[in-house]
Design a protein around this motif. Structure first.
Motif: not given
Length: 149
Positions: A5-14, A26-32, A61-69
């Motif tokens: 279980a992780l909580v963090g911010r998406i570093t760039k749009d998925p 969809a794939s993305f990097t999460l900054a934790v 993908v619809k609701h989250c982009g770079k910076g979303s927590l």
């Protein structure tokens, strides 16, 4: 048991791909943020590769982009492959099973046909204002950190 279980911010749009039979990946990097300070008194972050599929991918993908927590639950998986120079490379990632939107930011890619509408509830407006001072760390990771929540 393999559960993360992780909580963090998406570093760039998925990044989005359509895989067999119209299913979305969809794939993305999460900054934790780490839960402790380093020897310089700063809080470091780990950058974790996440992959999600199907309806979860579509909604993210619809609701989250770079910076979303976001909060992500899933499992850790590893894989390996052979590089062109014939050395073996290993990849560790999180296969996301559930994503919770905590503070959403509109995807910046104009090409997304599923981009979030401009409508926002009062909760969204309040959540966005909490993230106004957020900045992603630079590539050199020297003194910049992610905010702690």
């Amino acid at each position: 048991m393999n559960h993360v279980a992780l909580v963090g911010r998406i570093t760039k749009d998925p990044d989005v791909r359509m895989i067999g039979e119209g299913r979305m990946q969809a794939s993305f990097t999460l900054a934790v943020n780490r839960s402790f300070k380093n020897h310089q008194g700063d809080i470091d972050a780990d950058f974790i590769f996440i992959t999600i599929w199907g309806r979860t991918a579509e909604n993210t993908v619809k609701h989250c982009g770079k910076g979303s927590l976001i909060g992500v639950t899933g499992r850790i998986q590893t894989r390996s492959y052979e590089r062109e120079d014939r050395t073996r490379a290993f990849v560790t990632q999180v296969a996301g099973e559930d994503v919770r939107f905590l503070i959403t930011k509109k995807p910046s890619s104009a090409g997304h046909s599923t981009a979030r509408t401009e409508e926002a509830s009062s909760a969204d407006v309040h959540s966005h204002s909490a993230a106004d001072h957020f900045e992603l760390p630079s590539q050199n990771h020297e003194k910049e950190t992610l905010p702690i929540f």
